[in-house]
Write an enzyme that holds these catalytic residues in place. Structure first.
Site, PDB file in Angstrom:
ATOM      1  N   HIS A  92       5.154  17.549 -64.988  1.00  0.00           N
ATOM      2  CA  HIS A  92       4.795  16.686 -63.865  1.00  0.00           C
ATOM      3  C   HIS A  92       5.225  17.289 -62.531  1.00  0.00           C
ATOM      4  CE1 HIS A  92       4.019  12.714 -61.926  1.00  0.00           C
ATOM      5  NE2 HIS A  92       3.210  12.583 -62.956  1.00  0.00           N
ATOM      6  N   ASP A 156      10.096   5.533 -60.670  1.00  0.00           N
ATOM      7  CA  ASP A 156       9.011   4.562 -60.575  1.00  0.00           C
ATOM      8  C   ASP A 156       7.992   4.740 -61.700  1.00  0.00           C
ATOM      9  OD1 ASP A 156       9.830   3.103 -58.338  1.00  0.00           O
ATOM     10  OD2 ASP A 156       9.007   4.577 -56.956  1.00  0.00           O
ATOM     11  N   GLU A 272      12.837  -0.804 -52.126  1.00  0.00           N
ATOM     12  CA  GLU A 272      11.980   0.354 -51.873  1.00  0.00           C
ATOM     13  C   GLU A 272      10.942   0.000 -50.821  1.00  0.00           C
ATOM     14  OE1 GLU A 272      11.092   3.057 -55.177  1.00  0.00           O
ATOM     15  OE2 GLU A 272       8.982   2.867 -54.646  1.00  0.00           O
TER      16      GLU A 272
END
Length: 510
Positions: A92, A156, A272
């Site tokens: 990723h 997240d 956030e």
């Protein structure tokens, strides 16, 4: 079963490797694992999530166990022409950090095929979970929830490997209170760059322990992590507050993260922030009924700042959670008619990005280039950053296509003994431009990223990259600052031939 069938050869290969692993084969040397040179394997290991950098390895290794991995690393290290090595989970990364040009890519998921491997195992007393580094955080969550438990620090997006996030930092809205994921580890198993298989912790082989946490894969490959657990909440109150004024937005975020004691039951569990720039930036949290007036607000303001907060509750605290939230929200400077609330399960909240991913996949918008930019910005420069970058570069160019995150963290939740480097201020912000582009225009976003850097340089804002490699060793030395000497010493100790994780461009500049 026919002796020439694929299944036959697969069974023979697995049995042979298992015998070698158990030390039962007299000819174990003949069964030593070698990298695959199959063109399909090579192609799969030549790109990462970013789809910007392409770099082909010589081969791809599929180890059955950490011991088998260690044997290969040791043999490679001792060879006359050793190859660079990169661990790959879901890859990723966005700029080739999981790649190894002309080297060997380690397929970490092959470790999960071993029935005697680490897997995911909750301790008898429920205080920790042992996890193979190849496991996904979503699977860790599913397993621990069966015991009513969960880790406290998350990213997240949960479809990432444990070893991958621990090699970077692992941050999200929980970081202000519980620290990054690297601050929530009891113990690790690591195969070093010379092929040693080492168990390490703060009290055992501590130099290696602190080196690999946030170490960008430079000192070896994590194969197991012991993660502390806590009772999982039954549900969460999930709130979004909208602002048109950045000063009020940042002031409120900093106020909310100031209450950050881990044991304080009245504190928030997640804080956030993000920017809303157009209708396209509205996520499914906002109902179709609310979206028109939010779009109208964006049209009038240009930028709307969204503050996202979460408060956990269990059976005991559920009757008082609304009152606690009322107290926490009292005096905040959000727009009074723009408070939105949901009541969801803990799992639904943590796995919220998955629904967005599946939607993008259905539209063919997931497997596209991702010219991301992730920065740590010191608090002293965040107001100027808003004026010069958000209101200046971003709003004027009007090309932002993905989430734009901005939220603060407390430096005292990070352990300076670890490799990860953050700004030298008590509060700093993470800013994430999570762009998705076409294959023919990702350079346009790169140009914007360069303008952001240039602005920070000219404004004297000492930002640090996160999840991205610098281009030169000199830039890395500035990034690590006072940690650079220790970083180099640890490299010499655990990977003296500079073979590990070449895609970071720290010691293997392309």
């Amino acid at each position: 079963m026919a002796a020439d069938s694929p299944a036959y050869f697969t069974i023979i290969m697995l049995l042979s490797r298992l015998l070698a692993f158990m030390g039962l084969s007299k000819n174990a040397g003949l069964l030593a694992l070698e990298p695959s040179h199959d063109p399909t394997d090579i192609a799969a290991a030549s790109q990462d999530f970013g789809l910007i950098v392409k770099s082909a390895p010589q081969g791809v290794l599929f180890p059955f166990s950490p011991q088998e991995l260690a044997s290969f690393i040791q043999s490679n290290y001792k060879s006359s022409a050793p190859l660079t090595v990169a661990a790959r989970g879901l890859a990723h990364s966005v700029r080739g950090q999981a790649l190894a040009k002309d080297g060997v890519v380690i397929d970490m998921f092959s470790l999960g095929s071993n029935p005697n491997g680490t897997g995911i195992s909750v301790s008898g007393d429920g205080t920790y979970v042992d996890v193979g580094a190849e496991q996904l955080w979503i699977d860790v969550l599913n397993v621990t929830l069966r015991s009513g438990l969960a880790p406290v620090s998350w990213t997240d997006y949960l479809y990432l490997t444990v070893g991958g996030t621990l090699s970077n930092a692992g941050i999200s809205g929980q970081t202000f209170r519980f620290g990054p994921q690297i601050s929530n580890v009891y113990e690790l198993d690591v195969v070093t760059g010379v092929g040693d298989f080492v168990t390490c912790s703060p009290n055992q082989n501590s130099d290696l322990f602190y080196a690999v946490l946030g170490g960008l894969g430079q000192f070896g490959i994590i194969t197991r992590a012991r993660i502390p657990l806590a009772p999982a909440p039954k549900g969460v109150k999930w709130i979004r507050l909208l602002y048109s004024d950045f000063a009020a937005f940042s002031k409120d975020q900093e106020l909310l993260i100031s209450k950050n004691d881990r044991t304080d039951q009245t504190a928030l569990n997640y804080v956030e922030g993000s920017l809303l720039l157009s209708q396209a930036s509205l996520d499914p949290f906002f109902s179709p009924e609310d979206q028109p007036r939010i779009v109208d607000l964006i049209t009038k303001s240009g930028i709307v700042y969204s503050l996202e907060i979460v408060k956990h509750y269990d059976d005991q605290s559920k009757p008082t959670v609304d009152k606690d939230l009322e107290q926490l929200l009292k005096g905040l400077g959000y727009l009074p008619d723009f408070l939105f609330e949901k009541d969801v399960t803990y799992f639904e909240f943590l796995n919220r990005v998955r629904a967005e991913e599946m939607f993008l996949r259905s539209k063919g918008l997931w497997e596209v280039p991702h010219p991301w930019l992730n920065l740590f910005v010191p608090k002293s420069g965040i107001a100027a950053f808003n004026d010069g970058v958000f209101k200046g570069i971003v709003l004027k160019r009007n090309i932002t296509t993905g989430p734009l995150l901005v939220y603060p963290m407390n430096r005292n939740k990070w352990d300076d003994r670890m490799s990860a480097s953050v700004p030298d201020e008590e509060i700093f912000y993470t800013v994430g431009f999570l762009h998705a582009s076409g294959f023919d225009n990702w350079q346009t976003y790169d140009e914007q990223n360069k303008l952001v850097f240039l602005f920070c340089e000219e404004a004297g804002i000492e930002v640090k990259l996160y999840l991205l490699p610098y281009a030169t060793k000199e830039e890395w030395s500035v990034h690590f600052g006072s940690k650079w000497d220790t970083f180099q010493q640890r490299k010499q100790q655990f990977d003296p031939k500079f073979l590990s994780s070449p895609g970071q461009n720290i010691f293997n500049n392309n």
